[in-house]
Design an enzyme around this catalytic site. Structure first.
Site, mmCIF file in Angstrom:
data_model
loop_
_atom_site.group_PDB
_atom_site.id
_atom_site.type_symbol
_atom_site.label_atom_id
_atom_site.label_comp_id
_atom_site.label_asym_id
_atom_site.label_seq_id
_atom_site.Cartn_x
_atom_site.Cartn_y
_atom_site.Cartn_z
ATOM 1 C CE1 TYR A 1 1.032 1.831 -2.499
ATOM 2 C CE2 TYR A 1 2.906 1.753 -3.995
ATOM 3 C CZ TYR A 1 2.247 1.287 -2.869
ATOM 4 O OH TYR A 1 2.798 0.284 -2.119
ATOM 5 C CD GLU B 1 0.981 0.748 0.996
ATOM 6 O OE1 GLU B 1 1.203 -0.106 0.124
ATOM 7 O OE2 GLU B 1 0.068 0.656 1.834
#
Length: 406
Positions: free
Chosen positions: A126, A214
């Site tokens: 992530y 993101e």
């Protein structure tokens, strides 16, 4: 301004950020043709179909019309593509971020399959870049635990979330990129590719004036490639004057229709969950007004800033937008006359009231500043069912009394 995944990935390519390849489509036939191209180019029958909406959690979401269909599905033949495209396109997807109403899916991304080798060799990470307002610096957040459950990772095991801060005006330093790759447990070719990826990703964040970028999952393939498999990108609206091409990417169908309409009238509008409509000039006064409404026991239904050039047209537009919310039981107009004259606003209120007609909810007006006395006189002599107030606390209480009376 939010962007779709396929748009964000195209922008990342400008900064040499490797991404999962895919084709955006808006029909079943286009989806089948895109699948054929993807399968030929990548030498595999597998592909991934992704619903394109401005919300996360698509893989765990469900279509209202086809409850057993999620917003992300892996297919291995043209028949699977056709079935999935029919189930998703034109239907409503509900995820943890859309709320129960969900969002209509108008586009799909037909993407290459990334899981082409053994699971022991691949890894999901992530990574995101955003502004840390407390430190007044940009921050890169990253974790070894990427994928659909990153929210649970952050909540249950916050020690697995790493952060690297970058001072505004400075690039990401080489030692910082290497530190990130090291913390992700990489070595060899994968380490080198991650260093390049992070550096280019940060350049994209700054160069595109993003407010949030993101990547989840950030994927390490079995052959040590590092790619963005999914991407969420928010661009700062205030920077669009520098990015005309990005402004053209705006998808108004994904936004609240009332907020879109407000923007067309140069009004700053945000819908809230309360029952008191607010029309104010200036963001600070708007926040103070909402605070006073809550202190008086009410709940603001919106944030509406008409700016410093309020006139009959903007006031009328504000009225129309506020009254589209069925939850509104009263309207509070709170104007401080500095640049704008209070009597001009009062005339606008009267004109808008007469033009709209059939306004059957209480309206409380507080006008202070330039020509405030003349404005109050206009309101009093108008014969309209509009109450006038001097103090903000008085106005808030009048609003609450009106709401309770209904």
């Amino acid at each position: 301004m939010n962007l779709h995944e396929y748009q964000a990935k195209e922008l990342l390519k400008r900064y040499n950020v490797p991404t999962q390849e895919g084709v955006a489509v808006s029909s079943v036939d286009e989806a089948i043709n895109a699948y054929k191209k993807i399968s030929v180019d990548n030498g595999t029958k597998f592909a991934v179909i992704k619903a394109q909406i401005h919300a996360g959690g698509r893989g765990k979401g469900r279509m209202i019309e086809v409850p057993d269909q999620s917003g992300v599905v892996v297919v291995k033949n043209a028949e699977g593509v056709e079935n999935a495209a029919k189930n998703i396109l034109g239907n409503t997807l509900v995820t943890i971020q859309t709320g129960p109403a969900g969002k209509k899916v108008s586009k799909l991304l037909i993407a290459q399959d990334m899981y082409y080798d053994g699971p022991s060799e691949r890894k999901e990470f992530y990574m995101s870049v955003l502004m840390d307002r407390a430190k007044k610096q940009n921050v890169i957040m990253y974790s070894t635990e990427g994928g659909m459950d990153i929210e649970e990772v952050a909540h249950n095991t916050p020690d697995k979330i790493y952060k690297e801060w970058v001072k505004p005006g400075f690039p990401l330093q080489g030692f910082q990129a290497r530190k990130i790759a090291f913390n992700l447990g990489l070595s060899g070719t994968a380490f080198k590719n991650m260093v390049k990826f992070v550096s280019n990703l940060y350049d994209a964040y700054v160069g595109l004036d993003c407010s949030m970028l993101e990547i989840n999952p950030l994927f390490k393939s079995a052959d040590d490639k590092i790619l963005a498999v999914d991407c969420k990108m928010d661009v700062d609206d205030n920077s669009l004057m520098r990015h005309a091409d990005l402004a053209d990417m705006r998808d108004k169908s994904e936004e609240d229709p009332t907020e879109v309409e407000a923007g067309e009238h140069n009004l700053n509008y945000v819908k809230l969950d309360g029952n008191v409509g607010c029309m104010v000039n200036g963001a600070g006064l708007a926040m103070a007004t909402m605070d006073m409404i809550k202190l008086a026991g009410g709940e603001p239904a919106n944030f509406l800033d008409v700016g410093g050039s309020a006139n009959a047209q903007t006031v009328e537009a504000g009225f129309r937008i506020i009254m589209k919310d069925p939850n509104v039981k009263a309207i509070l107009i709170n104007i401080f006359g500095g640049i704008v004259r209070c009597d001009r606003v009062a005339a606008g209120v009267i004109e808008a009231y007469n033009k709209l007609g059939n306004i059957n909810i209480p309206i409380i007006v507080r006008l202070q500043g330039t020509n405030a006395e003349a404005a109050k006189e206009l309101i009093v002599n108008s014969g309209l069912k509009v109450q006038s107030a001097i103090l903000l606390s008085e106005a808030a209480q009048l609003v609450q009394d009106a709401v309770n009376a209904n």
